[in-house]
Design a protein around this motif. Structure first.
Motif, mmCIF file in Angstrom:
data_model
loop_
_atom_site.group_PDB
_atom_site.id
_atom_site.type_symbol
_atom_site.label_atom_id
_atom_site.label_comp_id
_atom_site.label_asym_id
_atom_site.label_seq_id
_atom_site.Cartn_x
_atom_site.Cartn_y
_atom_site.Cartn_z
ATOM 1 N N TRP A 18 0.830 -1.203 0.000
ATOM 2 C CA TRP A 18 0.000 0.000 0.000
ATOM 3 C C TRP A 18 0.867 1.257 0.000
ATOM 4 N N ASP A 19 1.896 1.279 0.841
ATOM 5 C CA ASP A 19 2.793 2.434 0.905
ATOM 6 C C ASP A 19 3.567 2.585 -0.408
ATOM 7 N N ALA A 20 4.064 1.453 -0.929
ATOM 8 C CA ALA A 20 4.881 1.495 -2.143
ATOM 9 C C ALA A 20 4.055 1.868 -3.370
ATOM 10 N N VAL A 21 2.826 1.371 -3.442
ATOM 11 C CA VAL A 21 1.965 1.681 -4.588
ATOM 12 C C VAL A 21 1.645 3.174 -4.626
ATOM 13 N N ARG A 22 1.300 3.729 -3.481
ATOM 14 C CA ARG A 22 0.969 5.155 -3.450
ATOM 15 C C ARG A 22 2.154 6.011 -3.887
ATOM 16 N N LYS A 23 3.339 5.652 -3.417
ATOM 17 C CA LYS A 23 4.526 6.405 -3.820
ATOM 18 C C LYS A 23 4.775 6.264 -5.319
ATOM 19 N N SER A 24 4.628 5.052 -5.835
ATOM 20 C CA SER A 24 4.858 4.815 -7.255
ATOM 21 C C SER A 24 3.876 5.615 -8.102
ATOM 22 N N ILE A 25 2.606 5.605 -7.715
ATOM 23 C CA ILE A 25 1.594 6.335 -8.471
ATOM 24 C C ILE A 25 1.832 7.837 -8.374
ATOM 25 N N ASP A 26 2.220 8.316 -7.190
ATOM 26 C CA ASP A 26 2.544 9.735 -7.044
ATOM 27 C C ASP A 26 3.706 10.135 -7.936
ATOM 28 N N ASP A 27 4.592 9.183 -8.209
ATOM 29 C CA ASP A 27 5.733 9.433 -9.097
ATOM 30 C C ASP A 27 5.386 9.229 -10.567
ATOM 31 N N GLY A 28 4.122 8.856 -10.828
ATOM 32 C CA GLY A 28 3.677 8.735 -12.205
ATOM 33 C C GLY A 28 3.779 7.352 -12.804
ATOM 34 N N ARG A 29 3.957 6.327 -11.961
ATOM 35 C CA ARG A 29 4.098 4.966 -12.474
ATOM 36 C C ARG A 29 3.055 4.059 -11.845
ATOM 37 N N PRO A 30 2.248 3.353 -12.650
ATOM 38 C CA PRO A 30 1.243 2.429 -12.110
ATOM 39 C C PRO A 30 1.910 1.175 -11.552
ATOM 40 N N ALA A 31 1.119 0.357 -10.901
ATOM 41 C CA ALA A 31 1.594 -0.922 -10.381
ATOM 42 C C ALA A 31 0.697 -2.026 -10.920
ATOM 43 N N ILE A 32 1.128 -3.252 -10.751
ATOM 44 C CA ILE A 32 0.395 -4.399 -11.283
ATOM 45 C C ILE A 32 0.189 -5.408 -10.165
ATOM 46 N N SER A 33 -1.020 -5.978 -10.061
ATOM 47 C CA SER A 33 -1.267 -6.985 -9.031
ATOM 48 C C SER A 33 -2.089 -8.135 -9.598
ATOM 49 N N VAL A 87 0.949 -10.590 -4.443
ATOM 50 C CA VAL A 87 2.025 -10.013 -5.241
ATOM 51 C C VAL A 87 1.597 -8.675 -5.838
ATOM 52 N N VAL A 88 2.483 -7.704 -5.728
ATOM 53 C CA VAL A 88 2.335 -6.429 -6.420
ATOM 54 C C VAL A 88 3.676 -6.145 -7.091
ATOM 55 N N MET A 89 3.637 -5.800 -8.373
ATOM 56 C CA MET A 89 4.863 -5.505 -9.113
ATOM 57 C C MET A 89 4.887 -4.021 -9.496
#
Length: 252
Positions: A18-33, A87-89
């Motif tokens: 949850w923490d990593a996904v929010r940071k990634s999205i704030d940086d402009g990159r989606p995540a995959i689960s 898993v979240v990538m």
């Protein structure tokens, strides 16, 4: 089988995601689960979904699925693959400029290589031995098409599996068609023209698979000769698509 971690460890993994996904999205990159499943919406988001946003107040991910729908799901409320793993990538931050021309060219090259059977996969382990005893397919790429066609000709094809197989393949080729139209403008003529021609051919594969799916959806006594003709039409379009991809690679 048995869970390898405690409930607390599992929750902590979800919290880190949850923490990593929010940071990634704030940086402009989606995540995959994988298998973001909690029974909602009614259409289960099977296999992979793209996490494109989040609602911090609600504590939910906002995700899209290849079938076209968007859904929200609690960061700690979904389980993956029967609660056996989670898993979240993430897409890593680029340390150098992204070469879209080279990257997409390699993806197209790999598609041609896959049609030649160069990526047969690896055994998936004991967990699937009861479902897939061989663990690896008997044929790959164009050879798999030929094997399917031979089964139609010999009357040994598993009729009940035809709609599912045709639907899966058709959706894959429809995605390929869209992808090629999106990347074609990266390349000059005549590579662009060849990519668009390949896209049209993949649309024809999709049409053939849809016809094949419809022909065997609810027919107790299917006409395998009709299926053979449809499958041959799809294979011809598949070969044409690969021919155009090869031409595009030469022209890039």
């Amino acid at each position: 089988g048995e869970r390898a971690v405690s409930d607390e460890e599992y929750l902590q993994t979800q919290k880190r995601a949850w923490d990593a996904v929010r940071k990634s999205i704030d940086d402009g990159r989606p995540a995959i689960s994988w298998q973001m499943y909690e029974g909602k919406p009614a259409q289960v988001p099977w296999l992979w979904s793209l996490i494109v946003g989040y609602d911090e107040q609600a504590g939910t991910y906002i995700a899209t699925h290849p079938t076209g729908f968007t859904f929200e799901i609690a960061w700690d409320g979904y389980v993956s693959h029967g609660d056996q793993w989670f898993v979240v990538m993430f897409i890593p931050e680029q340390t150098k400029p992204f070469d879209a021309v080279a990257a997409n060219g390699r993806a197209i090259e790999r598609a041609v290589e896959a049609s030649e059977g160069m990526y047969p996969g690896v055994p998936t382990g004991k967990a699937s031995a009861g479902i897939y005893p061989q663990n690896t397919a008997a044929a790959h790429g164009l050879a798999a098409w030929e094997m399917w066609l031979q089964a139609f000709d010999a009357g040994t094809v598993s009729v009940g599996d035809i709609p599912g197989h045709a639907g899966f393949l058709g959706n894959a080729r429809a995605s390929a068609a869209v992808y090629l139209t999106e990347v074609a403008d990266l390349y000059p003529e005549p590579a662009r023209a060849s990519l668009l021609a390949a896209s049209e051919a993949y649309d024809e594969v999709f049409d053939a698979m849809r016809d094949l799916q419809d022909s065997y959806q609810a027919d107790d006594k299917p006409d395998l000769r009709q299926g053979t003709a449809i499958l041959e039409r799809g294979l011809q379009a598949e070969r044409e698509a690969l021919k155009k991809l090869a031409e595009a690679l030469t022209a890039m």
